[in-house]
Scaffold this active site. Sequence first.
Site, PDB file in Angstrom:
ATOM      1  CE1 TYR A 132      -2.765  -6.356  10.386  1.00  0.00           C
ATOM      2  CE2 TYR A 132      -4.743  -7.509   9.651  1.00  0.00           C
ATOM      3  CZ  TYR A 132      -3.854  -6.456   9.531  1.00  0.00           C
ATOM      4  OH  TYR A 132      -4.056  -5.496   8.574  1.00  0.00           O
ATOM      5  CG  LEU A 160      -2.149   0.783   1.321  1.00  0.00           C
ATOM      6  CD1 LEU A 160      -2.954   0.717   0.040  1.00  0.00           C
ATOM      7  CD2 LEU A 160      -2.994   0.309   2.507  1.00  0.00           C
ATOM      8  CG  ASP A 182      11.525  -2.036  14.344  1.00  0.00           C
ATOM      9  OD1 ASP A 182      11.560  -3.092  13.685  1.00  0.00           O
ATOM     10  OD2 ASP A 182      10.685  -1.809  15.249  1.00  0.00           O
TER      11      ASP A 182
HETATM   12  P1  NAI Z   1       2.739  -4.609   3.771  1.00  0.00           P
HETATM   13  O1  NAI Z   1       3.044  -5.746   4.656  1.00  0.00           O
HETATM   14  O2  NAI Z   1       2.977  -4.739   2.325  1.00  0.00           O
HETATM   15  O3  NAI Z   1       3.504  -3.309   4.279  1.00  0.00           O
HETATM   16  C1  NAI Z   1       3.731  -3.028   5.639  1.00  0.00           C
HETATM   17  C2  NAI Z   1       5.064  -2.320   5.737  1.00  0.00           C
HETATM   18  O4  NAI Z   1       5.309  -2.032   7.121  1.00  0.00           O
HETATM   19  C3  NAI Z   1       6.237  -3.162   5.225  1.00  0.00           C
HETATM   20  O5  NAI Z   1       6.974  -2.466   4.245  1.00  0.00           O
HETATM   21  C4  NAI Z   1       7.066  -3.443   6.466  1.00  0.00           C
HETATM   22  O6  NAI Z   1       8.462  -3.475   6.215  1.00  0.00           O
HETATM   23  C5  NAI Z   1       6.677  -2.276   7.367  1.00  0.00           C
HETATM   24  N1  NAI Z   1       6.859  -2.620   8.780  1.00  0.00           N
HETATM   25  C6  NAI Z   1       6.412  -3.742   9.408  1.00  0.00           C
HETATM   26  N2  NAI Z   1       6.795  -3.728  10.687  1.00  0.00           N
HETATM   27  C7  NAI Z   1       7.501  -2.591  10.858  1.00  0.00           C
HETATM   28  C8  NAI Z   1       8.168  -2.035  11.974  1.00  0.00           C
HETATM   29  N3  NAI Z   1       8.194  -2.657  13.156  1.00  0.00           N
HETATM   30  N4  NAI Z   1       8.804  -0.852  11.811  1.00  0.00           N
HETATM   31  C9  NAI Z   1       8.790  -0.221  10.609  1.00  0.00           C
HETATM   32  N5  NAI Z   1       8.192  -0.704   9.521  1.00  0.00           N
HETATM   33  C10 NAI Z   1       7.533  -1.873   9.650  1.00  0.00           C
HETATM   34  O7  NAI Z   1       1.210  -4.241   4.057  1.00  0.00           O
HETATM   35  P2  NAI Z   1       0.233  -3.344   3.185  1.00  0.00           P
HETATM   36  O8  NAI Z   1      -0.693  -4.219   2.458  1.00  0.00           O
HETATM   37  O9  NAI Z   1       1.017  -2.334   2.467  1.00  0.00           O
HETATM   38  O10 NAI Z   1      -0.609  -2.639   4.341  1.00  0.00           O
HETATM   39  C11 NAI Z   1      -0.221  -1.392   4.882  1.00  0.00           C
HETATM   40  C12 NAI Z   1      -1.023  -1.145   6.155  1.00  0.00           C
HETATM   41  O11 NAI Z   1      -2.406  -1.170   5.863  1.00  0.00           O
HETATM   42  C13 NAI Z   1      -0.781  -2.198   7.230  1.00  0.00           C
HETATM   43  O12 NAI Z   1      -0.818  -1.560   8.492  1.00  0.00           O
HETATM   44  C14 NAI Z   1      -1.975  -3.125   7.089  1.00  0.00           C
HETATM   45  O13 NAI Z   1      -2.278  -3.734   8.311  1.00  0.00           O
HETATM   46  C15 NAI Z   1      -3.058  -2.135   6.660  1.00  0.00           C
HETATM   47  N6  NAI Z   1      -4.100  -2.777   5.876  1.00  0.00           N
HETATM   48  C16 NAI Z   1      -3.841  -3.132   4.565  1.00  0.00           C
HETATM   49  C17 NAI Z   1      -4.838  -3.704   3.799  1.00  0.00           C
HETATM   50  C18 NAI Z   1      -4.622  -4.014   2.355  1.00  0.00           C
HETATM   51  O14 NAI Z   1      -5.586  -4.446   1.721  1.00  0.00           O
HETATM   52  N7  NAI Z   1      -3.446  -3.800   1.775  1.00  0.00           N
HETATM   53  C19 NAI Z   1      -6.156  -4.025   4.388  1.00  0.00           C
HETATM   54  C20 NAI Z   1      -6.314  -3.609   5.748  1.00  0.00           C
HETATM   55  C21 NAI Z   1      -5.314  -2.986   6.456  1.00  0.00           C
HETATM   56  C1  15L Z   2      -5.681  -6.897   5.760  1.00  0.00           C
HETATM   57  O1  15L Z   2      -5.805  -6.318   6.830  1.00  0.00           O
HETATM   58  C2  15L Z   2      -4.364  -7.295   5.232  1.00  0.00           C
HETATM   59  O2  15L Z   2      -3.341  -6.413   5.626  1.00  0.00           O
HETATM   60  C3  15L Z   2      -4.368  -7.438   3.716  1.00  0.00           C
HETATM   61  O3  15L Z   2      -3.162  -8.105   3.320  1.00  0.00           O
HETATM   62  C4  15L Z   2      -5.574  -8.240   3.253  1.00  0.00           C
HETATM   63  O4  15L Z   2      -5.491  -9.540   3.754  1.00  0.00           O
HETATM   64  C5  15L Z   2      -6.846  -7.575   3.740  1.00  0.00           C
HETATM   65  O5  15L Z   2      -6.802  -7.325   5.138  1.00  0.00           O
HETATM   66  C6  15L Z   2      -8.109  -8.385   3.468  1.00  0.00           C
HETATM   67  O6  15L Z   2      -8.915  -8.547   4.385  1.00  0.00           O
HETATM   68  O7  15L Z   2      -8.292  -8.800   2.318  1.00  0.00           O
END
Ligand code: NAI
Ligand code: 15L
Length: 269
Positions: A138, A16, A49
């Site tokens: 989570y 994202l 981090d």
């Molecule tokens: P992703 O896993 O691709 O990206 C998360 C990023 O956070 C990674 O680049 C990782 O290196 C970084 N990260 C993890 N732990 C860390 C730490 N301790 N310190 C610094 N950086 C850290 O996930 P995505 O899909 O990009 O999601 C982004 C956010 O949106 C997350 O918080 C996720 O829970 C939330 N989210 C995403 C959804 C989606 O459909 N992509 C759905 C619902 C929520």
């Molecule tokens: C999330 O919260 C996750 O970060 C993402 O990878 C997807 O699994 C999404 O929810 C989902 O519910 O499809």
Amino acid sequence: MPTPRTLLLTGAAGGLGTLMRSLLPAYGYELRLFDVRPVEGEPDAITADLSDKEALREAVRGVDAVLHLAGISLEAPFEKILRSNIEGTYNLYEAAREAGVPRIVFASSNHAVGYTPAPRAGDPLIPVDTPHRPDTFYGLSKSFGEDLAQLYWDRHGLETVSVRIGSCFAEPTDVRMLSVWMSPADGARLFHAALTAEEVGHTVVYGSSANTRLWWDLTGARALGYEPQDDSEQYADKLIAEHGELDPENPAHTHLGGRFVNDPPIWPY
Ligand code: NAI
Ligand code: 15L
């Protein structure tokens, strides 16, 4: 509220984060990037981090707002979730409070309410004030993040919009996503609305496109000024041909959280 000029984007190396790095500058943001992993092609990104309080203090200095995407984005052992998502989000809020940052947009998730039964035909859409029903550690960390945001608004006047994102990927890839998908372009629209709306206090909204098969109520998101432009329905025929219709006997098909309720995908690191 005018567009915040300098925006700290945490989680900038993630899926994202990468999408938002390409979409948000068009809205007028200057991005400061933060992630524990290096951000490809971005030598100025802060590689640190969320447990590094000093790095967070530096990262928030002078920013007008934060879009907080960093964290473990799938299921993981509680200790890991505790460190990255719970303590990490607390560390960010403390740094933002100390620096006087006025607003954070927090990437919450549908998994904060993942055990909520999905509405059936004719049922009302799921409201934003439905009780927390996390489906995983989570999801529990996202419930915590929403409560933390409420505390920092009530006690410190730090505003947050918590966006319970559905599935934000280039395209929906399964039948559940027909209900919960948020196109990346709508994601940018919603984050921009959340960053610029007047007087949000702590507001929780769902994040998805204007899907024909929507499960939840987007009224709150629209009240921020969000006008979704996309609908997953264009993918319906193809996905249903591939996977079949949702099975009412399969818990992963009948709860908002999908497979997180019975077979959650595990964070690989
Ligand atoms: P992703 O896993 O691709 O990206 C998360 C990023 O956070 C990674 O680049 C990782 O290196 C970084 N990260 C993890 N732990 C860390 C730490 N301790 N310190 C610094 N950086 C850290 O996930 P995505 O899909 O990009 O999601 C982004 C956010 O949106 C997350 O918080 C996720 O829970 C939330 N989210 C995403 C959804 C989606 O459909 N992509 C759905 C619902 C929520
Ligand atoms: C999330 O919260 C996750 O970060 C993402 O990878 C997807 O699994 C999404 O929810 C989902 O519910 O499809």
